[in-house]
Design a protein around this motif. Structure first.
Motif, PDB file in Angstrom:
ATOM      1  N   LEU A  42     -15.785  -0.454  -3.277  1.00  0.00           N
ATOM      2  CA  LEU A  42     -14.431   0.221  -3.351  1.00  0.00           C
ATOM      3  C   LEU A  42     -14.208   0.953  -4.639  1.00  0.00           C
ATOM      4  O   LEU A  42     -13.534   1.924  -5.006  1.00  0.00           O
ATOM      5  N   ALA A  43     -14.741   0.248  -5.680  1.00  0.00           N
ATOM      6  CA  ALA A  43     -14.678   0.758  -7.185  1.00  0.00           C
ATOM      7  C   ALA A  43     -15.519   2.126  -7.184  1.00  0.00           C
ATOM      8  O   ALA A  43     -15.035   3.276  -7.686  1.00  0.00           O
ATOM      9  N   ALA A  44     -16.694   2.059  -6.446  1.00  0.00           N
ATOM     10  CA  ALA A  44     -17.481   3.382  -6.415  1.00  0.00           C
ATOM     11  C   ALA A  44     -16.406   4.410  -5.733  1.00  0.00           C
ATOM     12  O   ALA A  44     -16.538   5.790  -5.995  1.00  0.00           O
ATOM     13  N   ALA A  45     -15.882   4.087  -4.429  1.00  0.00           N
ATOM     14  CA  ALA A  45     -15.239   5.316  -3.572  1.00  0.00           C
ATOM     15  C   ALA A  45     -14.116   5.691  -4.465  1.00  0.00           C
ATOM     16  O   ALA A  45     -13.825   6.839  -4.195  1.00  0.00           O
ATOM     17  N   MET A  46     -13.312   4.848  -5.112  1.00  0.00           N
ATOM     18  CA  MET A  46     -12.071   5.331  -5.644  1.00  0.00           C
ATOM     19  C   MET A  46     -12.235   5.807  -7.277  1.00  0.00           C
ATOM     20  O   MET A  46     -11.378   5.971  -7.911  1.00  0.00           O
ATOM     21  N   GLN A  47     -13.488   5.737  -7.543  1.00  0.00           N
ATOM     22  CA  GLN A  47     -13.890   5.979  -9.141  1.00  0.00           C
ATOM     23  C   GLN A  47     -13.203   5.209 -10.051  1.00  0.00           C
ATOM     24  O   GLN A  47     -12.352   5.965 -11.013  1.00  0.00           O
ATOM     25  N   VAL A  48     -13.170   3.892  -9.953  1.00  0.00           N
ATOM     26  CA  VAL A  48     -12.427   2.914 -10.990  1.00  0.00           C
ATOM     27  C   VAL A  48     -13.536   1.864 -11.386  1.00  0.00           C
ATOM     28  O   VAL A  48     -14.287   1.850 -10.471  1.00  0.00           O
ATOM     29  N   SER A  49     -13.029   0.929 -12.118  1.00  0.00           N
ATOM     30  CA  SER A  49     -14.050   0.000 -12.527  1.00  0.00           C
ATOM     31  C   SER A  49     -13.900  -1.104 -11.749  1.00  0.00           C
ATOM     32  O   SER A  49     -12.977  -1.247 -11.067  1.00  0.00           O
ATOM     33  N   PRO A  50     -15.119  -2.095 -11.387  1.00  0.00           N
ATOM     34  CA  PRO A  50     -14.974  -3.197 -10.693  1.00  0.00           C
ATOM     35  C   PRO A  50     -13.447  -4.111 -11.102  1.00  0.00           C
ATOM     36  O   PRO A  50     -13.115  -4.768 -10.326  1.00  0.00           O
ATOM     37  N   SER A  51     -13.513  -4.009 -12.441  1.00  0.00           N
ATOM     38  CA  SER A  51     -12.458  -5.057 -12.809  1.00  0.00           C
ATOM     39  C   SER A  51     -11.078  -4.669 -12.280  1.00  0.00           C
ATOM     40  O   SER A  51     -10.266  -5.336 -12.235  1.00  0.00           O
ATOM     41  N   THR A  52     -11.062  -3.319 -12.187  1.00  0.00           N
ATOM     42  CA  THR A  52      -9.810  -2.521 -11.734  1.00  0.00           C
ATOM     43  C   THR A  52      -9.522  -3.198 -10.368  1.00  0.00           C
ATOM     44  O   THR A  52      -8.524  -3.693  -9.807  1.00  0.00           O
ATOM     45  N   VAL A  53     -10.471  -3.056  -9.474  1.00  0.00           N
ATOM     46  CA  VAL A  53     -10.512  -3.745  -8.219  1.00  0.00           C
ATOM     47  C   VAL A  53     -10.186  -5.152  -7.970  1.00  0.00           C
ATOM     48  O   VAL A  53      -9.356  -5.385  -7.378  1.00  0.00           O
ATOM     49  N   VAL A  54     -10.783  -5.753  -8.877  1.00  0.00           N
ATOM     50  CA  VAL A  54     -10.744  -7.232  -8.784  1.00  0.00           C
ATOM     51  C   VAL A  54      -9.127  -7.479  -9.073  1.00  0.00           C
ATOM     52  O   VAL A  54      -8.601  -8.444  -8.468  1.00  0.00           O
ATOM     53  N   GLU A  55      -8.494  -7.027  -9.896  1.00  0.00           N
ATOM     54  CA  GLU A  55      -7.298  -7.327 -10.542  1.00  0.00           C
ATOM     55  C   GLU A  55      -6.382  -6.896  -9.094  1.00  0.00           C
ATOM     56  O   GLU A  55      -5.251  -7.591  -8.763  1.00  0.00           O
ATOM     57  N   ALA A  56      -6.610  -5.635  -8.624  1.00  0.00           N
ATOM     58  CA  ALA A  56      -5.744  -4.998  -7.492  1.00  0.00           C
ATOM     59  C   ALA A  56      -5.862  -6.189  -6.376  1.00  0.00           C
ATOM     60  O   ALA A  56      -4.815  -6.525  -5.684  1.00  0.00           O
ATOM     61  N   TYR A  57      -7.150  -6.803  -6.006  1.00  0.00           N
ATOM     62  CA  TYR A  57      -7.279  -7.662  -5.144  1.00  0.00           C
ATOM     63  C   TYR A  57      -6.390  -9.017  -5.412  1.00  0.00           C
ATOM     64  O   TYR A  57      -5.915  -9.531  -4.540  1.00  0.00           O
ATOM     65  N   GLU A  58      -6.507  -9.248  -6.677  1.00  0.00           N
ATOM     66  CA  GLU A  58      -6.031 -10.623  -6.955  1.00  0.00           C
ATOM     67  C   GLU A  58      -4.187 -10.557  -6.771  1.00  0.00           C
ATOM     68  O   GLU A  58      -3.562 -11.414  -6.248  1.00  0.00           O
ATOM     69  N   ARG A  59      -3.872  -9.320  -7.153  1.00  0.00           N
ATOM     70  CA  ARG A  59      -2.357  -8.964  -6.855  1.00  0.00           C
ATOM     71  C   ARG A  59      -2.034  -9.239  -5.377  1.00  0.00           C
ATOM     72  O   ARG A  59      -0.832  -9.789  -5.194  1.00  0.00           O
ATOM     73  N   LEU A  60      -2.802  -8.427  -4.495  1.00  0.00           N
ATOM     74  CA  LEU A  60      -2.636  -8.698  -3.113  1.00  0.00           C
ATOM     75  C   LEU A  60      -2.708 -10.060  -2.401  1.00  0.00           C
ATOM     76  O   LEU A  60      -1.822 -10.393  -1.560  1.00  0.00           O
ATOM     77  N   VAL A  61      -3.768 -10.929  -3.141  1.00  0.00           N
ATOM     78  CA  VAL A  61      -3.914 -12.287  -2.758  1.00  0.00           C
ATOM     79  C   VAL A  61      -2.454 -12.666  -3.140  1.00  0.00           C
ATOM     80  O   VAL A  61      -1.914 -13.763  -2.323  1.00  0.00           O
ATOM     81  N   ALA A  62      -2.034 -12.594  -4.231  1.00  0.00           N
ATOM     82  CA  ALA A  62      -0.767 -13.298  -4.624  1.00  0.00           C
ATOM     83  C   ALA A  62       0.377 -12.858  -3.922  1.00  0.00           C
ATOM     84  O   ALA A  62       1.491 -13.604  -3.748  1.00  0.00           O
ATOM     85  N   ALA A  63       0.645 -11.677  -3.328  1.00  0.00           N
ATOM     86  CA  ALA A  63       1.555 -11.233  -2.765  1.00  0.00           C
ATOM     87  C   ALA A  63       1.326 -11.676  -1.208  1.00  0.00           C
ATOM     88  O   ALA A  63       2.452 -11.426  -0.388  1.00  0.00           O
ATOM     89  N   GLY A  64       0.531 -12.390  -0.790  1.00  0.00           N
ATOM     90  CA  GLY A  64       0.112 -12.820   0.641  1.00  0.00           C
ATOM     91  C   GLY A  64      -0.438 -11.696   1.642  1.00  0.00           C
ATOM     92  O   GLY A  64      -0.321 -11.862   2.808  1.00  0.00           O
ATOM     93  N   ALA A  65      -1.018 -10.400   0.943  1.00  0.00           N
ATOM     94  CA  ALA A  65      -1.156  -9.432   1.752  1.00  0.00           C
ATOM     95  C   ALA A  65      -2.793  -9.569   2.290  1.00  0.00           C
ATOM     96  O   ALA A  65      -3.198  -9.042   3.413  1.00  0.00           O
ATOM     97  N   ILE A  66      -3.445 -10.123   1.491  1.00  0.00           N
ATOM     98  CA  ILE A  66      -5.016 -10.428   1.767  1.00  0.00           C
ATOM     99  C   ILE A  66      -5.307 -11.780   1.107  1.00  0.00           C
ATOM    100  O   ILE A  66      -4.377 -12.486   0.659  1.00  0.00           O
ATOM    101  N   ARG A  67      -6.413 -12.395   1.881  1.00  0.00           N
ATOM    102  CA  ARG A  67      -6.848 -13.696   1.430  1.00  0.00           C
ATOM    103  C   ARG A  67      -8.445 -13.592   1.046  1.00  0.00           C
ATOM    104  O   ARG A  67      -8.797 -12.802   1.555  1.00  0.00           O
ATOM    105  N   ALA A  68      -8.606 -14.402   0.057  1.00  0.00           N
ATOM    106  CA  ALA A  68     -10.070 -14.364  -0.293  1.00  0.00           C
ATOM    107  C   ALA A  68     -10.939 -15.781   0.405  1.00  0.00           C
ATOM    108  O   ALA A  68     -10.222 -16.803   0.458  1.00  0.00           O
ATOM    109  N   ARG A  69     -12.020 -15.293   0.888  1.00  0.00           N
ATOM    110  CA  ARG A  69     -12.742 -16.465   1.518  1.00  0.00           C
ATOM    111  C   ARG A  69     -14.194 -16.675   0.517  1.00  0.00           C
ATOM    112  O   ARG A  69     -14.852 -15.556   0.122  1.00  0.00           O
ATOM    113  N   ARG A  70     -14.231 -17.879   0.023  1.00  0.00           N
ATOM    114  CA  ARG A  70     -15.426 -18.002  -0.783  1.00  0.00           C
ATOM    115  C   ARG A  70     -16.739 -17.674  -0.284  1.00  0.00           C
ATOM    116  O   ARG A  70     -17.243 -18.028   0.645  1.00  0.00           O
ATOM    117  N   GLY A  71     -17.429 -16.596  -1.045  1.00  0.00           N
ATOM    118  CA  GLY A  71     -18.844 -16.260  -0.788  1.00  0.00           C
ATOM    119  C   GLY A  71     -18.648 -15.155   0.366  1.00  0.00           C
ATOM    120  O   GLY A  71     -19.773 -14.870   0.757  1.00  0.00           O
TER     121      GLY A  71
END
Length: 466
Positions: free
Chosen positions: A41-70
């Motif tokens: 996603l970082a490559a597709a949207m031309q942003v840094s991986p850390s930007t995607v990580v933070e975006a994903y974390e925000r969406l997890v906190a909002a209940g829109a997505i969830r993380a599965r370990r590994g």
């Protein structure tokens, strides 16, 4: 989510999160779907991986997505109810097709509506409607008043429609015609019948704005073909066909909405050759047929209903309340479409079909339409003169119909003019509401039958002066 983000937009993290939310809202990311990896996603949207990580974390906190370990990140479910406004980029309300439609439909009688798409109620054959209702009530036709209709619809009306279509060169038997509850219902049925989410559909640019809203509801990819005074730009049409491989082309027969243009015979023939070469189905919306002085070329007539589907309605000429429309198409598609109609609306529009037949079979309908065409000619001339005095010029001067597609003076924005007018009790139709490419910001569509009140031109003059 495979395009770089605009640099001028706000927080990059917020933009990534918003892009993911939009994909979830439009249901292209379904509940349980796995999101792209952080690196992808970082490559597709031309942003840094850390930007995607933070975006994903925000969406997890909002209940829109969830993380599965590994495993990665997944969309939470279930899907939210369908929200049409979420299926396209956020539009300014003045040019959002759904909002423009609601303004025309919801405002009270004191509001002027030169931007609406129908005749004033006192232009409609009200006495004929009353007479048809009285006749049905007295005749003891209990089935007409209370029962469901048949899957194809009232046979007598289908026979009459077949005869009327033959007058425009379209050969269709009554068994090739299905009655619907309206022209919009007909188009909705055809979209259900022919489209899958993500299919590409061509429309004229500009086109009737509810085409855009309806296709959005079916989650189609909409691509506009530029209009010329002689019809669609066939060179662009050919290029888009080759690049996009569309499933459908939705257009107007005869008088074009909103421009009033009429396709030339040469353009009509080229469109059909291109459609055949690319296996394209064409839906020809013919709801303005009775406004024409002389019939224009019909794709359905030239094609013989092989790959062209004809749609019609009587809402513009009889009644927008007792609505009745129809579909004419190739014989082998009738039965499956009839099944779909039964599944989605059962046997609707039976009473409206009887009313339409009673009026259309009466010689008074032809006299009614002759009067309407005369009134429209006079109204068109007056409207052109009044708009011309304000520097508002028609793109073409239509030979019939109710619409004028007009360019504002240099530097004027139609959305801004529409906002000012709405505040003064006048509903306008700004050009970009009709344009898939948002390339009509300098245009307004005027309904000449609804443009007789002098207050409209006072408000337009005020808007042009600001």
């Amino acid at each position: 989510m495979n395009a770089p983000l605009p640099r001028e937009a706000g927080s990059r993290v917020a933009q990534v999160a918003a892009a993911i939310r939009a994909r979830i809202a439009e249901r292209s990311l379904a509940p349980g779907a796995r999101l792209p990896s952080i690196r992808k996603l970082a490559a597709a949207m031309q942003v840094s991986p850390s930007t995607v990580v933070e975006a994903y974390e925000r969406l997890v906190a909002a209940g829109a997505i969830r993380a599965r370990r590994g495993s990665g990140f997944y969309v939470c479910g279930p899907s939210a109810p369908l929200t049409l406004s979420a299926l396209a980029p956020r539009l300014e309300r003045a040019i959002d097709p759904l909002w423009v439609s609601r303004q025309a439909l919801e405002t009270d009688q004191g509001v002027l509506k030169p931007g609406c798409g129908w005749l004033p109620s006192d232009w409609m054959p009200q006495e004929a409607l009353r007479r048809a209702l009285r006749t049905l009530a007295r005749s003891g036709a209990d089935a007409a008043l209370a029962d469901y209709g048949t899957p194809l619809g009232l046979p007598a009306l289908r026979q009459l429609i077949a005869r009327r279509m033959a007058e425009r060169g379209i050969a269709a038997s009554p068994d090739q015609i299905i009655l619907t509850e309206s022209g919009t219902h007909a188009l909705d049925l055809l979209c259900r019948f022919l489209l899958s989410p993500g299919d590409t559909v061509l429309v004229d640019d500009p086109c009737y704005f509810n085409f855009l809203a309806l296709l959005r509801a079916h989650r189609a990819k909409v691509v506009g073909v530029p209009m010329t005074p002689a019809g669609p730009d066939v060179e662009r049409f050919a290029a888009i066909l080759a690049a996009e491989r569309p499933r459908l082309y939705v257009t107007n027969a005869g008088l074009h909405n909103p421009t009033g243009a009429v396709a030339s015979p040469a353009v009509a023939h080229r469109l059909l050759r291109l459609a055949e070469a690319h296996d394209l189905t064409i839906v020809e919306d013919d709801i303005f047929a009775d406004f024409e002085e002389e019939p224009a070329p019909r794709l359905a007539a030239l094609d013989g209903l092989e790959r062209v589907i004809e749609v019609g309605s009587f809402a513009k000429t009889l009644s927008a309340s007792a609505r009745c429309g129809f579909i004419a198409m190739r014989p082998d598609w009738i039965e499956p479409l009839s099944d779909l109609k039964t599944a989605t609306s059962f046997g609707g529009a039976h009473l409206a079909s009887h009313i339409a037949f009673a009026i259309l079979a009466d010689g008074g309908y032809r006299r009614h339409m002759e009067s309407v065409r005369t009134r429209l000619t006079r109204a068109r001339q007056r409207t052109l003169a009044r708009l011309g005095a304000l520097g508002i010029a028609p793109w073409v001067e239509p030979r019939a119909g109710m619409f004028l597609w007009c360019r504002l003076p240099e530097g004027r924005d139609a959305a801004a003019v529409a906002r000012h007018a709405l505040g003064r009790g006048v509903v306008l139709a700004p050009g970009d509401a009709f344009s898939a490419s948002r390339s009509a910001a300098a245009f307004l569509r005027f309904n000449v039958a609804q443009s007789t009140d002098p207050r409209i031109y006072t408000v337009l003059a005020e808007a042009m002066a600001t």
